[in-house]
Write a protein that holds these residues in place. Sequence first.
Motif, PDB file in Angstrom:
ATOM      1  N   ASN A 112       0.837  -1.211   0.000  1.00 13.93           N
ATOM      2  CA  ASN A 112       0.000   0.000   0.000  1.00 13.93           C
ATOM      3  C   ASN A 112       0.867   1.255   0.000  1.00 13.93           C
ATOM      4  N   GLY A 113       0.449   2.249  -0.788  1.00 16.42           N
ATOM      5  CA  GLY A 113       1.160   3.518  -0.834  1.00 16.42           C
ATOM      6  C   GLY A 113       2.176   3.622  -1.940  1.00 16.42           C
ATOM      7  N   LEU A 114       2.434   2.508  -2.660  1.00 11.59           N
ATOM      8  CA  LEU A 114       3.489   2.504  -3.685  1.00 11.59           C
ATOM      9  C   LEU A 114       2.902   2.623  -5.093  1.00 11.59           C
ATOM     10  N   SER A 115       2.018   3.562  -5.287  1.00  5.33           N
ATOM     11  CA  SER A 115       1.321   3.683  -6.575  1.00  5.33           C
ATOM     12  C   SER A 115       2.232   4.109  -7.717  1.00  5.33           C
ATOM     13  N   LYS A 116       3.406   4.677  -7.406  1.00  8.19           N
ATOM     14  CA  LYS A 116       4.335   5.126  -8.451  1.00  8.19           C
ATOM     15  C   LYS A 116       5.424   4.083  -8.742  1.00  8.19           C
ATOM     16  N   LEU A 117       5.453   3.007  -7.974  1.00 11.16           N
ATOM     17  CA  LEU A 117       6.538   2.037  -8.092  1.00 11.16           C
ATOM     18  C   LEU A 117       6.640   1.475  -9.512  1.00 11.16           C
ATOM     19  N   VAL A 118       7.875   1.426 -10.034  1.00 11.13           N
ATOM     20  CA  VAL A 118       8.136   0.944 -11.392  1.00 11.13           C
ATOM     21  C   VAL A 118       8.814  -0.420 -11.380  1.00 11.13           C
ATOM     22  N   GLU A 119       9.720  -0.637 -10.432  1.00 10.91           N
ATOM     23  CA  GLU A 119      10.474  -1.896 -10.395  1.00 10.91           C
ATOM     24  C   GLU A 119      10.435  -2.499  -9.000  1.00 10.91           C
ATOM     25  N   LEU A 120      10.081  -3.805  -8.923  1.00  9.66           N
ATOM     26  CA  LEU A 120      10.013  -4.526  -7.658  1.00  9.66           C
ATOM     27  C   LEU A 120      10.745  -5.854  -7.806  1.00  9.66           C
ATOM     28  N   LYS A 121      11.757  -6.048  -6.958  1.00 10.94           N
ATOM     29  CA  LYS A 121      12.533  -7.285  -6.969  1.00 10.94           C
ATOM     30  C   LYS A 121      12.292  -8.040  -5.655  1.00 10.94           C
ATOM     31  N   ILE A 122      11.789  -9.278  -5.764  1.00 14.86           N
ATOM     32  CA  ILE A 122      11.563 -10.109  -4.583  1.00 14.86           C
ATOM     33  C   ILE A 122      12.181 -11.487  -4.845  1.00 14.86           C
ATOM     34  N   ASP A 123      13.229 -11.528  -5.640  1.00 19.80           N
ATOM     35  CA  ASP A 123      13.856 -12.794  -5.967  1.00 19.80           C
ATOM     36  C   ASP A 123      14.688 -13.328  -4.793  1.00 19.80           C
ATOM     37  N   THR A 143       8.345  -3.675 -13.912  1.00 19.16           N
ATOM     38  CA  THR A 143       9.209  -4.852 -13.781  1.00 19.16           C
ATOM     39  C   THR A 143       8.945  -5.553 -12.457  1.00 19.16           C
ATOM     40  N   LEU A 144       8.659  -6.867 -12.527  1.00 22.76           N
ATOM     41  CA  LEU A 144       8.442  -7.670 -11.328  1.00 22.76           C
ATOM     42  C   LEU A 144       9.311  -8.921 -11.421  1.00 22.76           C
ATOM     43  N   ILE A 145      10.252  -9.048 -10.462  1.00 22.94           N
ATOM     44  CA  ILE A 145      11.185 -10.169 -10.444  1.00 22.94           C
ATOM     45  C   ILE A 145      10.881 -11.058  -9.245  1.00 22.94           C
ATOM     46  N   LEU A 146      10.497 -12.314  -9.529  1.00 20.59           N
ATOM     47  CA  LEU A 146      10.137 -13.280  -8.487  1.00 20.59           C
ATOM     48  C   LEU A 146      10.978 -14.549  -8.600  1.00 20.59           C
ATOM     49  N   ASP A 147      12.145 -14.449  -9.197  1.00 20.10           N
ATOM     50  CA  ASP A 147      12.995 -15.612  -9.437  1.00 20.10           C
ATOM     51  C   ASP A 147      13.471 -16.247  -8.133  1.00 20.10           C
ATOM     52  N   SER A 148      13.769 -17.540  -8.213  1.00 20.40           N
ATOM     53  CA  SER A 148      14.451 -18.262  -7.123  1.00 20.40           C
ATOM     54  C   SER A 148      13.704 -18.179  -5.800  1.00 20.40           C
ATOM     55  N   ASN A 149      12.412 -18.467  -5.860  1.00 19.29           N
ATOM     56  CA  ASN A 149      11.614 -18.657  -4.661  1.00 19.29           C
ATOM     57  C   ASN A 149      11.183 -20.125  -4.626  1.00 19.29           C
ATOM     58  N   ASN A 150      10.126 -20.427  -3.893  1.00 17.56           N
ATOM     59  CA  ASN A 150       9.621 -21.802  -3.811  1.00 17.56           C
ATOM     60  C   ASN A 150       8.175 -21.890  -4.288  1.00 17.56           C
ATOM     61  N   LEU A 151       7.820 -21.038  -5.246  1.00 16.30           N
ATOM     62  CA  LEU A 151       6.456 -21.015  -5.765  1.00 16.30           C
ATOM     63  C   LEU A 151       6.138 -22.326  -6.482  1.00 16.30           C
ATOM     64  N   GLN A 152       5.027 -22.943  -6.112  1.00 17.73           N
ATOM     65  CA  GLN A 152       4.615 -24.204  -6.735  1.00 17.73           C
ATOM     66  C   GLN A 152       3.468 -24.017  -7.715  1.00 17.73           C
TER      67      GLN A 152
END
Length: 356
Positions: A112-123, A143-152
């Motif tokens: 919440n509050g990040l309406s201007k966000l352009v790039e998010l990395k959660i790898d 850009t959304l980076i979700l690499d190298s997690n444990n998503l099934q």
Amino acid sequence: MIYYNSKNLISPGIFDDLLSLKDLYISENNLTVLSKDIFSSLKELENLDLSSNKLQNLESGCFDNLSQLDSLDIANNALTTLSRGVFNDLEFLLDLDLSSNKLHKLESGCFNGLSKLVELKIDNNGLTTLSKGVFINLENLSTLILDSNNLQNLESGCFDGLSQLDLLSVKNNSLTTLAESVFDGLENLRELNINSNNLHNLQLRWFNDLSQLEKLNISNNSLTTLPEGVFNRLENLESLYLDSNKLQNLKSGCFDGLKKLELLSIKDNSLTSLSKDIFISLENLETLELESNKLQNLESGCFNGLSKIERLDISNHSLTTLSKGVFDGLKSLKVLELDSNKLQNLEPGCFDGLKT
């Protein structure tokens, strides 16, 4: 600009006199906690680097008053959770790096509050699932980076609200299935990386909304076949990577709709043959990479339609013979790779189709 290298906790009020500070770097320290209002006097701050510390949580209010911040790096810490509204005051934040933490779940409202966000990395975290609407407020995210997690799996609605997304990368997870409508609403997506997972098949519905997609990487999965028409809606796709799967054959029509495709890579699979006209719809293809399969022969007409192809790699197979006319129509070809085969017989006229 300040580089803060103290190994101790940040004392309350230590930044109170730095009213004009633009950049603050506190990386590679031993910080374990950020107290409420610790940065509240830094109203002009634009860049804050907290990477490579030992932060386990972000206290509510620790980023209060940082309304001018556009870059926040919290990578390589020990965060296990993000509380709802922790980024509420960061209305102009453009880049947020949360990679290499220990996040297992993203709570509803944590962005919440990040309406201007352009790039998010959660790898490189420990995410196992993405709940419906978790990114709903990130309407400008590109850009959304979700690499190298444990998503099934990826549930329907987990990418809701991301209509401006340009790049989505979910590679190197444990995905075995995706909800049919998981990519619905991503009409501006141009690059999708779902390589290095454990997908066994492709659903016809997955790519229906991705008409602007230019690059698709599905390499290093467990695909055994490609359904007819699975890429039909990808009319702007330019690059398709299918390397390191378990493809044994290519069904007629599996590449229909890919009229703008320029690069097709199917390296390191188990293809034993190529049927006539299998690539007939790829009228703009320039590069075809087929190395490291199990082809024993090339059927006449298997390269029909590839009038613009410039590079063809058929190395590392079990080819023994090249028959006459096998390369007919490939008048734009500049590079032909046939190394590491078992060629014994080159029939007269086998290269006639390469003459300009």
